[in-house]
Structure formats: C-alpha cells, structure tokens
Design a protein around this motif. Structure first.
Motif, PDB file in Angstrom:
ATOM      1  N   ARG A  64       0.808  -1.212   0.000  1.00  0.00           N
ATOM      2  CA  ARG A  64       0.000   0.000   0.000  1.00  0.00           C
ATOM      3  C   ARG A  64       0.843   1.264   0.000  1.00  0.00           C
ATOM      4  O   ARG A  64       0.302   2.361  -0.030  1.00  0.00           O
ATOM      5  CB  ARG A  64      -0.930   0.018   1.225  1.00  0.00           C
ATOM      6  N   HIS A  65       2.174   1.142   0.030  1.00  0.00           N
ATOM      7  CA  HIS A  65       3.067   2.294   0.083  1.00  0.00           C
ATOM      8  C   HIS A  65       3.673   2.571  -1.288  1.00  0.00           C
ATOM      9  O   HIS A  65       4.022   1.646  -2.023  1.00  0.00           O
ATOM     10  CB  HIS A  65       4.196   2.050   1.081  1.00  0.00           C
ATOM     11  N   ASP A  66       3.820   3.867  -1.620  1.00  0.00           N
ATOM     12  CA  ASP A  66       4.487   4.199  -2.863  1.00  0.00           C
ATOM     13  C   ASP A  66       5.993   4.304  -2.630  1.00  0.00           C
ATOM     14  O   ASP A  66       6.484   4.073  -1.520  1.00  0.00           O
ATOM     15  CB  ASP A  66       3.915   5.495  -3.467  1.00  0.00           C
ATOM     16  N   PHE A  67       6.730   4.662  -3.671  1.00  0.00           N
ATOM     17  CA  PHE A  67       8.193   4.645  -3.571  1.00  0.00           C
ATOM     18  C   PHE A  67       8.726   5.748  -2.668  1.00  0.00           C
ATOM     19  O   PHE A  67       9.889   5.723  -2.271  1.00  0.00           O
ATOM     20  CB  PHE A  67       8.816   4.759  -4.966  1.00  0.00           C
ATOM     21  N   LEU A  68       7.885   6.727  -2.305  1.00  0.00           N
ATOM     22  CA  LEU A  68       8.299   7.790  -1.392  1.00  0.00           C
ATOM     23  C   LEU A  68       7.955   7.485   0.062  1.00  0.00           C
ATOM     24  O   LEU A  68       8.304   8.260   0.950  1.00  0.00           O
ATOM     25  CB  LEU A  68       7.632   9.110  -1.798  1.00  0.00           C
ATOM     26  N   GLY A  69       7.266   6.368   0.283  1.00  0.00           N
ATOM     27  CA  GLY A  69       6.854   6.017   1.636  1.00  0.00           C
ATOM     28  C   GLY A  69       5.466   6.488   2.004  1.00  0.00           C
ATOM     29  O   GLY A  69       4.982   6.205   3.110  1.00  0.00           O
ATOM     30  N   TYR A  70       4.811   7.217   1.099  1.00  0.00           N
ATOM     31  CA  TYR A  70       3.425   7.621   1.325  1.00  0.00           C
ATOM     32  C   TYR A  70       2.483   6.474   0.955  1.00  0.00           C
ATOM     33  O   TYR A  70       2.899   5.477   0.350  1.00  0.00           O
ATOM     34  CB  TYR A  70       3.084   8.846   0.479  1.00  0.00           C
TER      35      TYR A  70
END
Length: 400
Positions: free
Chosen positions: A44-50
């Motif tokens: 559920r996390h994107d590559f930026l950690g969001y």
C-alpha cells in the motif's frame, strides 16, 4: 431574469485530427506515468513512503473517525495524524484534514471499507460523476472521452483526490445553467465544500443576471452547512475555524518542497520565486482582479455559453491563491473548448499547453520556474476574446 440559450458545446466539426492526436499523446504520457507510480513501491506504500493514492488517506481516515464518533477530532491536526498512523502505518509521513465539515458527508461510506477497496470506490465514484457532467457539457463523444482521459484526471487518480467530484459539480452546474437554473445553483452550492474553487462564481452569476441560480446556490450551501452541523455537531465547525484554517493558512504561507510543486497559482509561483508570503499575496491580487474583470465582462456581454464557462474555469485558477494540479479537470474541459474553436496554430499550441498543464506544473515548479500561470492567463484572455466571436451554425443540443 435568466437567459435561455443552450449551454452545451455546439455540434461543430471536431478539433483538427492532428490536435486530437497531440492531446491523446500527452494523455498517454500522463497515464503511463500514473501506471508507473502505482507499479512502484511496496504493498500500500508508494516509492516515497506515502500511501498509494497519496491524499486518499485523508478522506479514508476521516470516514473512519466519523463512524467512530469522533468527527470534531478530524479537524485537530494531532488527533488526525494519530488516527492515520493507527489505521494505516505509524511511519506514514504527516497528513492533515483541510476541508469544512460539509466535506465529511462524502467520507462516511469510506469508513466501512479497507484502504484499497475504499480507494477503488472513491475513484470510481469520481469518474462516474465526471462522466455524467461531461455528457451534459459536451455534445460530442470525442470530447467526452478525451475529458475522461485527460492528464488532469490521471493526476487526480494518482493523488486520490476529489477532483472528479468538484469538476462534476462545476461542469454539471455550467451545463444545466440555462435549462435548469435552480439545479445548477444547487450543484454550485454543493461546491462550497471546496470554496476556493468558487471564488469567481458570484462574479459570473451576478454579471449574467442569473438570480434564480444565485438563490438556489445560497440555499443549497446553507442547507449543506446546517446538515453538517446537525450530523457532526457544531463543535466540528468550531474546530474547523480554530484549528484547520490556521493550519491551512500556515501550509500555504510556510511549507516548501513537494507541497508547492502541485500549486498552479500566481501566489505559489511568487513564493517559488523567493518572495515572502505577504509579497506573494500582493503579487496575486492584480491577477485575481484580472480574472474577475474578464469573467464579469464576458458574462455580462453574453455570447457563447460554453466558451464563457471555459473562461470561468480557467480564470478561477488565475484568481485563487489556493489550488492544485488535481483540481484542474475543468481546465482540461476549457482546453477542449479552445481546441474545438481553434483558429490557427497559436490556438492549437495553447490548447495543448493547457491540456498538459497539470503534469507540466510539477517539474516546472520543482525547478523554481513557475510558468503555468502564464499559460492560464493566456488561455483566459483568449477565451474572453472567443466568447465574443460569432459561432458557426450548430445543431440544437439535446436536453439533459
């Protein structure tokens, strides 16, 4: 009294095939980048950690807090962040709620869902609402499909934002304005959950003598506010005024980095250029006045209704200091109006630039080269000219 010409885009020849191809190619790039975004990261996390669908975490968290009996705490930044961490991930970067209590109604169903299911439901609802509005604003199927495929829609889905819903209220109200003025006003009243997008609506409606629409919009907005106070408690409004608004003002005036990259306003462009917030607000003021004057003159004069509506959409992004790339779906609709009415290469280039603006905004602002306000000002001035130009004969648009 209310005028009564048709409000739908006239049935003229479609935009030039080369321009359609250019718009489609720009859309393909935007949707390709969106697909890469969702394919990146982990779970559920994107590559930026969001969270994937970044801002969707806000409406999803708010829905859960409302169903837990804590609506007033949605407006407390610390309580909201704690709820986000408890529901999703303690390591998630900070988020905060920025809307009035009227926006909470849309979050309630999401409180019954998991994150991924809620995101899919939220996105589908926005697309369906936009499809409804596009069908009423544009008589041609080509424009309807292009609108749904626009880069603005792609970035709205990437951000998990409410751009589809706000665009549906805005475009739907514009489409219904002449045939069903009270219904148009009701839609405009609902748009008050994001008031910065309605900053020029009173100017347009008063200039156009749309008094029934104005009364309906006021009634709709007041009823929505009263219903939110009854549903979520008067404390929610107090918390919004004393906690959310100061946080929102601080974010506009102080925050830097990615928050600024998504903002197409003159105010944020001035901040990116190194001006202090007071000077940036001063730089914004003449552009706000420009947008108001262009809208007033076009709506007072009359002329082509879809072009006047497109002018209102674009001029709003000149006039308001607070907006974002994911709000720009109505600007994509304006680009389609320019494309259909194009008189030459300059108009074609303008339509393509306006179409690509929601995505071009990000690298330009990141490089501290905020050029998108130049595009929106150019588009507003050109649409103001077009609104007074004669139209080619057109078939009558079917009723909604």
């Amino acid at each position: 009294m209310d005028a009564a010409p048709a409000s739908r885009t006239p049935d003229r020849a479609a935009p030039h095939p080369h321009l359609v191809f250019a718009l489609g190619a720009l859309s393909a790039v935007a949707w390709g980048l969106t697909a890469l975004y969702f394919a990146s990261g982990r779970g559920r996390h994107d590559f930026l950690g969001y969270s994937k669908g970044q801002d969707f975490i806000n409406v999803w968290t708010a829905g859960h807090m409302v169903l837990q009996g804590r609506p007033a705490q949605v407006f407390d930044p610390q309580a909201f962040l704690a709820a986000t961490h408890a529901l999703f991930d303690p390591k998630l970067p900070p988020h905060f709620w920025s809307y009035p209590p009227t926006a909470l109604f849309a979050t309630v169903p999401l409180g019954l869902t998991g994150y991924v299911a809620g995101y899919l439901l939220w996105s589908a609802a926005g697309l369906l609402a936009l499809a409804w509005a596009g069908r009423r604003l544009f008589s041609g199927r080509l424009e309807r499909w292009l609108l749904l495929a626009s880069p603005a829609v792609a970035i709205n889905l990437l951000m998990g934002q409410n751009g589809g819903l706000t665009a549906a209220l805005w475009l739907g109200g514009a489409a219904l304005l002449d045939r069903r003025p009270a219904a148009a006003g009701a839609l405009f009243g609902l748009l008050t959950f994001k008031p910065q997008l309605g900053v020029l609506l009173p100017v347009a409606l008063w200039a156009g003598r749309r008094y029934r629409t104005i009364l309906a919009a006021c009634a709709s907005a007041l009823l929505l506010a009263a219903a939110s106070a009854a549903a979520f408690g008067p404390g929610s409004w107090q918390a919004f005024l004393t906690q959310t608004l100061p946080t929102q003002f601080s974010s506009m005036s102080v925050w830097q980095g990615p928050y600024q990259w998504f903002a197409p306003s003159v105010f944020m462009g001035a901040r990116l250029a190194g001006l202090s917030s007071p000077l940036a607000f001063a730089a914004q003021l003449p552009f706000t006045l420009l947008g108001a004057v262009l809208v007033w003159r076009a709506w007072r004069r009359g002329g082509d209704p879809p072009t006047r509506a497109a002018l209102l959409f674009v001029a709003t992004f000149i006039a308001t200091p607070q907006s974002s790339a994911y709000d720009m779906i109505p600007v994509a609709a304006a680009a389609l109006v320019i494309a259909r009415r194009s008189r030459g290469l300059a108009d074609a280039i303008l339509a393509a630039l306006l179409w690509a603006a929601p995505w071009a905004l990000l690298p330009l602002n990141a490089l501290h080269a905020p050029a998108i306000p130049l595009v929106t000002v150019w588009a507003a001035v050109r649409l103001a000219q077009m609104s007074g130009e004669p139209q080619e004969p057109s078939a009558a648009a079917p009723t909604a």
